[in-house]
Design an enzyme around this catalytic site. Structure first.
Site, short mmCIF file in Angstrom:
data_model
loop_
_atom_site.label_atom_id
_atom_site.label_comp_id
_atom_site.label_asym_id
_atom_site.label_seq_id
_atom_site.Cartn_x
_atom_site.Cartn_y
_atom_site.Cartn_z
N ASP A 388 0.86 -1.17 0.00
CA ASP A 388 0.00 0.00 0.00
C ASP A 388 0.91 1.23 0.00
O ASP A 388 2.08 1.15 0.35
CB ASP A 388 -0.89 -0.03 1.24
N ASP A 711 -6.57 -2.78 3.35
CA ASP A 711 -5.46 -3.69 3.02
C ASP A 711 -5.64 -5.08 3.61
O ASP A 711 -4.92 -6.01 3.25
CB ASP A 711 -4.13 -3.12 3.54
N ASN A 775 22.19 -45.27 0.82
CA ASN A 775 22.17 -46.43 1.71
C ASN A 775 21.22 -47.51 1.20
O ASN A 775 21.48 -48.71 1.35
CB ASN A 775 21.74 -46.01 3.12
#
Length: 968
Positions: A388, A711, A775
């Site tokens: 904003d 907002d 492994n």
């Protein structure tokens, strides 16, 4: 002041003689439609807005005197105590939606319901079902430790945020009806109810959606709702609505919405809606909906699926091969489960949580509250920061930008005259008056010397009103006979020009006399007649300055003779000389430009989303360097190229233009990706822009920084929502991160911390999964070849734990600078590629160990007494190669020379290596693990294998980076 009740008496037909309007004399931009950019807005939300608008319209679009006829229970003298108590019980307290109780159980569930925790819990249950109690205990310990650390840290941050919101208590002045007449009381805002009459003056916040019933020079700020900096003038409705007239919630004459505040003036307002029924609450209710997954959560989920899929494939293969070779199918089941456990890094939840906790502590030192752990990592993945304008990039406080002539040339004279006008006028000072006075007072003493700033005596005043849009004062200087005066007028540009007949020549002529009144010569020799063409040039200058984002106040004056006991009126505002303009703007925050540069260096794009006018937003963007100004275009070719791409206009989009693109999705997406500034947006349009940015380019992490009610939805809809401590409660409630100081530099710091956190987490995942994958290859070879188990399930678990504990210091590891230059996110493909390409390189050295056991020690049968030695040899080789190779895998550079691990990582890896070597020699421990001390010669073999493995990995790493252009 007369009784409020008397104002609505039938004996007083109008309120016209009581009305005065606010002193905001700067022009305001044209109002644009707030149509949403998409047609997919939820019906419930539209219905809620329509309902709120209908309720307010019922009272806002009728004369004030008719309101109390429509609602007989309401009284212009206020509600009685009994009425107020009854309404309070019916409607409930006036509590903002943001004030919700602390959801401790919700936070706990969020900490538990982590994909990695769920995965480890499933494996732990399987281990318990197969009587692998040590494995079960270790895994559940990791889950509990991870959950506890995350819950404690998030709960602590949430309590901080809640206390921050509750730290502000607001009282409201209301009228209560008494037998003796209305009485003004001060009550808690939570006790305000519909029907209350509230008294408001400068600085007061409206506790609900209100209708003005009396107004004396009232202006309000609704920047938290619209993003517009300048105060809005509010008046009282006296006439019935025109046919077809509708109410615009955000732009009207007499509605003051909850959360807006009074800038100047005073008056009374009728409270129509409170609490959940207000317009602010309609926005806040959207925050209660389930939040979409952010980039970090999506990445973690995908990685979890990869690990589970890999287990589902590898465990059955190991079971079949082991069972077919050994014929011990029960033992094969146990071994396959151990392999499934080995594939999954047991420390993963703990490493992730530790990384996030450490970053939260680091940013907390910079006065930042991290409400949600994932926000730290999401910040590191952010590619676009939407911000904003008002209060985040700018100071949210009007300031003087320039003082110019009518032609646009710089001149001190307009601000000097405006200072005299503003400092001596006796009405309510607007933000513009404060800005003018503060600008001059804060300037150096010798800056304004042409007209001294003190010693003036006011002889008369014509106050501001909204019809004239002018304010004039008549002044004289002491020391003379007091007959020579100067009438100084300031106001809106066109209104000032309408009362001018000449313009001032700002270049002094040789014949000008210093003895002219007040040091200012406005004689015919220093002025020019204001022709139509000259007026047009002044208006063109004003338009150009407006397009640069400036709000303008025009200044004019004329000499006037002062007579004893004289008064001045509107008729004196004539035959003035036009002096020039004062340009005002909301200045950038001191650190805004540097923060934008820092973010650009981190490859984070910045977009401005505002409810303010496009010209104002463009001015801010130019000052921040987000869009080039003409001065920044170095050559004519640059200018031509910029113009051919639609120039500035191609980078700015308004809400109306965005809404027009709804039916053309390709054009809509192109506009979203291209534009830097989105102006005149409604709260819902801000949310839609954020959603579109997140969806673009295959999915992007987007942060939103804002502090207003308008907002809140965008903050909630972004991957990372950021607000400030001075923001509205709703914005802080929606945010993931709250800045306790308005320093934008902290956002750039947060991005760096997020990337450090993510890179160190990815180090662990890639190293652990590639090691475990290698492994698995080794185990498959051993299962098909060796008649005995190359390592017992308990030994495999201990080896994994040693490796995992060695990486517990990874959160404290150093990160190479080049990894911080660009956004980074969780990538399942990258992890799979790293695991498949780098993991198998350990298998040849494991097979070398098997060969040593088979050929050198002759361990070839399941009943051989030397089987524990073979298992010990592989335990040591696997542990030490994994531990030392950490230093090669943690960086794409040459370890120890080009890139050094942190001290905690070095100490931990070498310390755990020492423990691994010591375990076969420790009584009881070696017996419990079925390990035996190796022969000394084996350490010579071990040293050769570690050296060879390191060289192979470094070569493979170089080829990998050349092929895939990445490492971590």
């Amino acid at each position: 002041m007369p009784s409020i009740a008397n104002l609505f008496s039938t004996r007083r037909p109008t309120l016209g003689n009581l009305e005065k309007h606010g002193p905001d004399i700067a022009g305001t931009p044209d109002i644009e439609s707030k149509k949403s950019p998409t047609q997919s807005q939820p019906v419930a939300r539209e219905q809620q807005e329509q309902l709120i608008c209908a309720i307010l319209s019922r009272f806002a679009q009728v004369p004030v005197s008719a309101i109390f006829v429509m609602e007989p229970g309401w009284n212009p003298s206020g509600l009685s105590d009994e009425q107020a108590s009854l309404v309070l019980r019916t409607h409930g307290p006036n509590i903002p939606v943001a004030e919700r109780p602390l959801a401790a159980l919700q936070i706990l569930w969020g900490a538990i319901a982590n994909p990695f925790n769920i995965l480890l819990t499933i494996l732990a249950v399987i281990s318990a079902a197969t009587k692998q109690i040590p494995t079960f205990a270790v895994m559940m310990a990791m889950v509990f430790a991870s959950t506890g650390l995350r819950y404690w840290q998030e709960l602590k941050s949430m309590i901080q945020a809640v206390n921050l919101i509750k730290s502000v208590t607001t009282n409201t002045r209301v009228l209560r009806y008494r037998a003796s007449g209305p009485e003004e009381l001060e009550i808690d805002q939570r006790d305000v109810v519909p029907g209350d009459i509230i008294a408001v003056t400068s600085g007061d916040v409206f506790p609900g959606d209100c209708i003005l019933i009396t107004a004396e020079a009232v202006t309000i700020t609704q920047a938290s709702l619209t993003g517009e900096m300048m105060p809005i003038e509010k008046t009282v409705r006296l006439a019935a609505p025109l046919p077809g007239e509708t109410l615009d919630l955000l732009h009207n004459d007499n509605v003051c919405l909850a959360g807006t505040s009074v800038v100047t003036g005073n008056g009374h307002a009728l409270v129509v809606s409170t609490g959940k029924d207000t317009y602010m609450a309609s926005i806040a209710s959207e925050l209660a909906k389930q939040r979409p997954e952010n980039a970090t959560q999506i990445g973690i989920r995908k990685v979890s699926y990869v690990l589970m899929g890999f287990m589902a494939v590898m465990a059955p293969i190991v079971f079949i091969v082991q069972g077919a070779v050994s014929k011990n199918w029960k033992g094969a089941v146990m071994f396959a489960i151990a392999i499934a456990v080995g594939i999954t890094p047991e420390m993963l939840p703990m490493i992730v949580t530790s990384n996030l906790a450490l970053s939260a502590v680091r940013v907390a030192r910079k006065k930042v509250i991290v409400k949600r752990f994932d926000a730290i990592q999401s910040l590191g993945a952010v590619r676009i920061l939407c911000s904003d304008k008002t209060g985040t990039l700018t100071a949210d406080h009007v300031r003087i930008s320039m003082s110019t002539t009518g032609a646009g040339g710089l001149s001190q004279l307009p601000i000097e005259l405006a200072y005299i006008n503003s400092s001596l006028q006796t009405g309510s000072r607007s933000p513009i008056d404060h800005a003018i006075v503060d600008f001059v007072n804060e300037s150096e003493q010798d800056t304004f010397t042409y007209i001294p700033r003190d010693g003036w005596v006011k002889q008369g005043e014509v106050p501001f009103d909204s019809s004239r849009r002018l304010l004039s004062v008549l002044v004289s200087r002491p020391g003379g006979d007091g007959s020579e005066g100067l009438l100084i007028t300031k106001g809106a540009v066109e209104e000032v020009l309408d009362v001018c007949v000449s313009t001032y020549n700002h270049h002094p002529s040789p014949s000008s006399e210093a003895s002219k009144p007040l040091g200012l010569d406005v004689s015919p020799s220093m002025t020019s007649f204001l022709t139509a063409s000259e007026r047009q040039k002044i208006l063109e200058t004003a338009q150009r300055l407006n397009e640069e984002g400036l709000r303008l106040v025009a200044v004019a004056c004329r000499e006037q003779l002062i007579k004893p006991f004289m008064t001045i009126s509107c008729s004196d505002e004539s035959e003035l000389t036009f002096i020039g303009f004062i340009g005002l703007l909301d200045p950038l925050k001191p650190d805004a430009a540097q923060a934008i540069k820092d973010l650009a260096a981190l490859n984070v794009q910045v977009r401005i989303l505002t409810g303010d006018a496009p010209a104002v937003a463009a001015k801010v963007a130019r000052d921040l360097g987000l869009i080039p100004s003409r001065q920044q275009l170095s050559t004519e070719d640059d200018v031509e190229a910029f113009s051919s791409s639609k120039g500035e206009e191609g980078l700015i989009l308004t809400g109306v233009q965005l809404a027009a693109l709804v039916d053309d999705q390709d054009a809509y997406k192109d506009a979203i990706d291209r534009c830097i500034i989105f102006a005149k947006l409604s709260p819902y349009q801000k949310l839609e822009v954020v959603k579109a940015l997140r969806a673009g380019d295959g999915g992007r992490a987007v942060a939103f920084l804002g502090d207003g009610v308008n907002d809140a939805l965008a903050i909630r809809g972004a991957d990372v929502g950021i607000s400030v401590d001075s923001g509205t409660d709703i914005a802080k409630e929606a945010a993931d991160v709250i800045l306790l100081e308005k320093s934008l530099g902290v956002v750039a710091d947060g991005v760096v911390e997020g990337r450090i956190t993510l890179i160190n987490t990815l180090k662990y995942i890639k190293m652990a999964t590639s090691s475990n994958f290698g492994n698995i290859f080794s185990v498959l070879v051993a299962s098909a070849w060796l008649p005995y188990q190359p390592m017992l399930p308990l030994q495999l678990l201990v080896q994994n734990l040693l490796y995992d504990f060695s990486q517990a210091s990874i959160p404290w590891d150093n990160v190479d600078p080049e990894y911080l230059e660009a956004p980074k996110t969780w990538g399942a493909k990258s992890i799979i590629r790293f695991m498949v390409c780098m993991g198998p390189f350990s298998s040849p050295f494991d097979i070398t160990t098997f060969c040593i056991n088979w050929f050198h020690y002759g361990i070839r049968t399941v009943d051989s007494p030397l089987v524990p030695r073979a298992q010990t040899n592989w335990f040591l080789e696997g542990s030490l190669t994994q531990l030392f190779i950490i230093h090669f895998l943690r960086t794409g550079k040459l370890p120890f020379i080009q890139s050094r691990a942190s001290v905690p990582v070095v100490c931990t890896t070498f310390g755990i290596a020492g423990i691994a070597i010591a375990i076969p020699y420790m009584p009881k421990v070696n017996t419990a693990l079925h390990l035996t001390p190796p022969e000394p010669i084996f350490f010579a073999y071990l040293l050769g294998m570690i050296t060879g493995y390191a060289l192979v990995v470094h070569v493979a790493k170089t080829i990998y980076q050349l092929a895939f252009k990445e490492w971590l």
